[in-house]
Each structure stands twice: as structure tokens, then as C-alpha cells.
Enzyme design. Structure first.
Site, PDB file in Angstrom:
ATOM      1  N   TYR A 157       0.860  -1.195   0.000  1.00 61.20           N
ATOM      2  CA  TYR A 157       0.000   0.000   0.000  1.00 61.20           C
ATOM      3  C   TYR A 157       0.888   1.235   0.000  1.00 61.20           C
ATOM      4  O   TYR A 157       1.843   1.325   0.778  1.00 61.20           O
ATOM      5  CB  TYR A 157      -0.887   0.001   1.244  1.00 61.20           C
ATOM      6  N   ASP A 208       9.275   2.922  -0.106  1.00 63.80           N
ATOM      7  CA  ASP A 208       8.209   3.578   0.651  1.00 63.80           C
ATOM      8  C   ASP A 208       8.390   3.198   2.117  1.00 63.80           C
ATOM      9  O   ASP A 208       7.972   2.128   2.554  1.00 63.80           O
ATOM     10  CB  ASP A 208       6.840   3.145   0.109  1.00 63.80           C
ATOM     11  N   LYS A 215       4.016   8.967   8.926  1.00 64.35           N
ATOM     12  CA  LYS A 215       3.801   8.349  10.242  1.00 64.35           C
ATOM     13  C   LYS A 215       4.783   8.876  11.305  1.00 64.35           C
ATOM     14  O   LYS A 215       4.631   9.996  11.741  1.00 64.35           O
ATOM     15  CB  LYS A 215       3.802   6.818  10.089  1.00 64.35           C
TER      16      LYS A 215
END
Ligand SMILES: *Cc1c(COP(=O)(O)O)cnc(C)c1O
Length: 436
Positions: free
Chosen positions: A151, A246, A274
């Protein structure tokens, strides 16, 4: 009203959820929060501190969602709270250069040496979207290779066989994604270098970038094999494609130097999110100078943001990164806590005889309800016993353990988790497994 069939009631949450659904699609601002796939009412959170979150019914939970990754220091860490409140008192946003943005860039570069230049954005989605445009602009090519189950946020190019909530809700290929854009995304299989090689052989001169989670979290935790991750690096070098790691989830989570430091493989570009925001909305992308200087205003690739580099967000993020960087033995300590949890869960699996595989890298972990010896691919994850997961999840929730409501997610240990927290988690897990 929901009957939770457990020790806790969530009446206030049930009312709040019903009301929210009248005004917000599905009652939530991000789909996995709805608990729709586990057919339950999500606790509405009132507050959080250290390793615990408390819902509006007053139930306290030991938290392994960690706001989906950021809370590595635990919730409401006093230094982070102070940094945010000091910054707020000086004005929340200026849309102009500030000193702290340079300090943030320096801190990131110190911890992740592959970064020459870095730009701040407001979310992980924005980071991967911008990194992809930059890779396309830099290479003057269009195609991107991603991996099934990974994702990278919710923009068009990456909602193709995507992981996390997109997978949980059975919409890995979302309606609304423009066909032409979808066609520029090629899919390969994680931990299967042959599938990457074949795409390069077929589309050689048109592949702008390969993007991957260098350790996955969004189909649960999966570690790349050495041959796979090094093979991807080699193919990108050979064909002149930009390798994008990522690290929105793994960045500053799996080691001080992120996944690339742990794995010893260097990407061309890296995306962060995050943890880098310390709980505020932040993302970043950075990497090789030669590529990053294609960005406006130096180069022609356009990318911008009214709130990018926001002073509150920078204060929270920089304070968090400095604590991670400067606390002696931080990553050793969180490894110890996480290993204690892994061992306890493994013992509980062994005792109860429930088939399962625990994958863990540092403080990221997933208990897969798998009959296989190992879980190392998307196919392995898809074979898991989702009914077992759902029951186990509800038992945890009703006994004060807050886990992500999907088999396709990672759990996160924070430095605030005590041995008592972890031992209690293991007791609840054993009880849940016994009841399956
Ligand atoms: C969470 C995540 C994203 C998306 O970040 P948002 O801040 O939710 O937009 C992208 N990539 C990875 C690997 C993630 O874990």
C-alpha cells in the site's frame, strides 16, 4: 445496540457511531476505523497516554495500533506535547520559510544517509504521489512497478492491487481510478524477483520507477529475502529506473536508519510519513540530489503545499526523531520488548495448537492465522484463516487489547509498553487462541 459478548461495554461508542454515520460516510474519516469487516462497533477514543488508549465508555486498552504506526514513543509523550504547544503559541502556520524546516531536513539526513535533499509534505499519500511524479519527470518515462499487497496511499497510480484498507474491504482496484493511469501501473509479486525481471524485459525503456515497502506492513509484516531486495536494486540500476523505498511505515520504526539501514540496500528515493510527524499530519520524500533537483523551483517537476513544513508538525516530528536518535539503546530496548511479545505469542500458539505464524521485524509484528510454515508472499497472506483472525481480534478487544481490525495489518510496540503490558497481552492472546 451492539452486544459485544465480552467483558467490556461500548454503549457510548455505539451511540456515537450511529450519530457519526448520519454525517460522515460510514461514520469515519478513514475506512479501516469503521470495523465493518469484523462486524463490530469501533471504540470512540477519548484520550491516550503512554501505551494505553481510553474510549468514551471509560474502557482502557493496551494499544498496538499506535495511531497506525506513528506512536513509537507512546501517546502524549511530554516532550512532544511541549514542543507542539510551544510552537502553537508562536503561530500555527506562516506559509514561509522557517528555521525548523532546515533542522528537520538535517535530522533526517543524519539518520538516513541516502537522503541528499528532502521535501516535507502533509501525508504518506502525498509523499508517494510526489515521488512518483518526480521519478517520471526525471526519467521521462511513465510506467511504475508496484507489488501486490503493498500500500502506498490512496492516489490513482497506487490503488491497483493495493494493500491495507483497500484489501480489507475488497477494493484493491478502486472504481474512480482513471483507466489510463491504472494501465501505467504494473504489478509484480513480493519476494519473487522473476516477476520483476519479466516486467523489465517486456517494458525495459518505459519503466520510470519501482516502488515497494522494503519490509511490508500493509499486508501484514513480511520481510524481503536478500535475493529479492538486492535483485530489485540491481534491475533498477541496470535499466535506469528510480528505486523508491516507501518507508512511510518502516521509517525510523525498524531501526534508526529505517529499513534501508537494516537491510543494507540503498534506494534512489525514499518516502516517509507516520513517525516523522510525531502524531501530526506529515510526510516527506527525499533522496539523490540529482533527482531531487528536478523539483520546482530548481527544476521543472511541480509540487507544492500550503501547509507543508508546518511549524507544529515540524516541532512534533523533529522532537520525536531527536529522541529516537539520541536516546542511548532506544532500538535495543524496543527490540527486547517486542521479542518478549513474540516469544509469548509463539508459546501460546504452541500450547493451544492453533496454526499460526508470527512475523516480526523490530517493533512491527503480525500474527498470521496461517497453516503454512512461513508467510512470505501475498499468496501466503491470502491463505490465512480470516474467521480465526476475526474471533481472535474480538476477544482481544473485549479484554482490553487494541489491535488493528484486519489480518492485513501490522501491530506496533512502543517504548512505553511495560513488561506488565506485554505479559497481560500474552495472557489475553492465549485465552483468545484457546477459544478458537
Ligand atoms: C500509511 C502508509 C501510506 C499512506 O500514508 P497516509 O499518511 O495514510 O497517506 C503510504 N505508504 C505506506 C507504506 C504506509 O504504511
Amino acid at each position: 445496540m451492539m452486544n459485544n459478548k465480552g467483558n467490556t461495554t461500548r454503549e457510548a461508542s455505539s451511540f456515537a457511531f450511529a450519530e457519526a454515520q448520519k454525517h460522515i460516510p460510514g461514520g469515519v474519516n478513514s475506512p479501516v476505523r469503521s470495523y465493518k469487516n469484523v462486524d463490530a462497533t469501533p471504540p470512540f477514543i477519548a484520550s491516550a497516554s503512554g501505551s494505553k488508549v481510553t474510549d468514551i465508555d471509560g474502557n482502557e486498552y493496551i494499544d498496538y495500533v499506535a495511531t497506525w504506526g506513528p506512536a513509537i514513543l507512546g501517546h502524549a509523550h511530554p516532550e512532544v506535547v511541549k514542543a507542539i504547544s510551544d510552537a502553537a503559541a508562536n503561530g500555527a502556520s506562516f506559509g514561509a520559510p522557517t528555521l525548523i524546516e532546515t533542522e528537520m531536513a538535517q535530522q533526517i539526513k543524519k539518520m538516513v544517509p541516502s537522503i541528499d535533499l528532502v521535501r516535507m509534505v502533509n501525508s504518506g499519500t502525498e509523499a508517494t504521489m510526489s515521488a512518483l511524479r518526480l521519478a517520471r519527470g526525471y526519467t521521462d518515462r511513465e510506467l511504475v512497478i508496484k507489488f501486490e499487497g503493498c500500500y502506498h496511499g490512496h492516489h490513482d497510480s497506487f490503488l491497483i492491487k493495493a494493500g491495507s484498507g483497500a484489501l480489507t474491504f475488497g477494493t484493491p482496484d478502486s472504481p474512480g481510478v482513471v483507466k489510463g493511469i491504472g494501465q501505467s501501473t504494473l504489478n509484480a509479486q513480493y519476494n519473487d524477483i522473476e516477476t520483476v525481471k519479466q516486467l523489465f524485459e517486456k517494458y525495459s525503456d518505459n519503466i520510470a520507477a519501482v516502488i515497494l515497502e522494503p519490509i511490508t506492513g500493509n499486508m501484514g509484516v513480511i520481510k524481503p529475502s536478500k535475493e529479492f531486495i538486492q535483485g530489485v536494486r540491481n534491475l533498477c540500476t541496470q535499466y535506469g529506473a528510480v528505486l523508491i523505498f516507501d518507508e512511510v511505515m518502516t521509517g525510523f520504526r525498524v531501526s534508526k536508519g529505517s529499513a534501508q539501514g537494516l537491510l543494507g540496500v540503498t534506494p534512489d528515493l525514499t518516502t516517509f510519513g507516520k513517525i516523522i510527524g510525531g502524531g501530526l499530519p506529515v510526510g516527506a520524500f527525499g533522496g539523490k540530489k540529482e533527482i531531487m533537483e528536478k523539483l520546482a523551483p530548481v527544476g521543472p517537476v511541480y509540487q507544492a503545499g500550503t501547509l507543508s513544513g508546518n511549524p507544529l508538525a515540524m516541532a512534533a516530528g523533529l522532537t520525536t526523531l531527536r529522541i529516537l536518535d539520541e536516546t542511548e539503546g532506544f532500538y535495543e530496548k524496543i527490540e527486547e520488548k517486542s521479542a518478549r511479545l513474540e516469544k509469548g505469542l509463539q508459546d501460546a500458539l504452541n500450547e493451544t495448537g492453533i496454526p499460526g505464524v508470527i512475523n516480526r521485524v523490530g517493533s512491527m509484528f503480525t500474527l498470521f492465522f496461517s497453516n503454512d510454515e512461513a508467510v512470505s508472499s501475498f499468496a501466503d497472506v491470502s491463505n490465512c484463516n480470516m474467521a480465526h483472525f476475526n474471533k481472535y481480534f474480538m476477544s482481544a478487544l473485549n479484554n482490553g487489547i487494541y489491535l488493528a481490525p484486519s489480518q492485513y495489518e501490522a501491530g506496533f510496540v512502543s517504548i512505553a509498553h511495560s513488561n506488565e503490558d506485554i505479559d497481560q497481552t500474552i495472557d489475553v492472546a492465549r485465552k483468545g487462541l484457546k477459544a478458537l
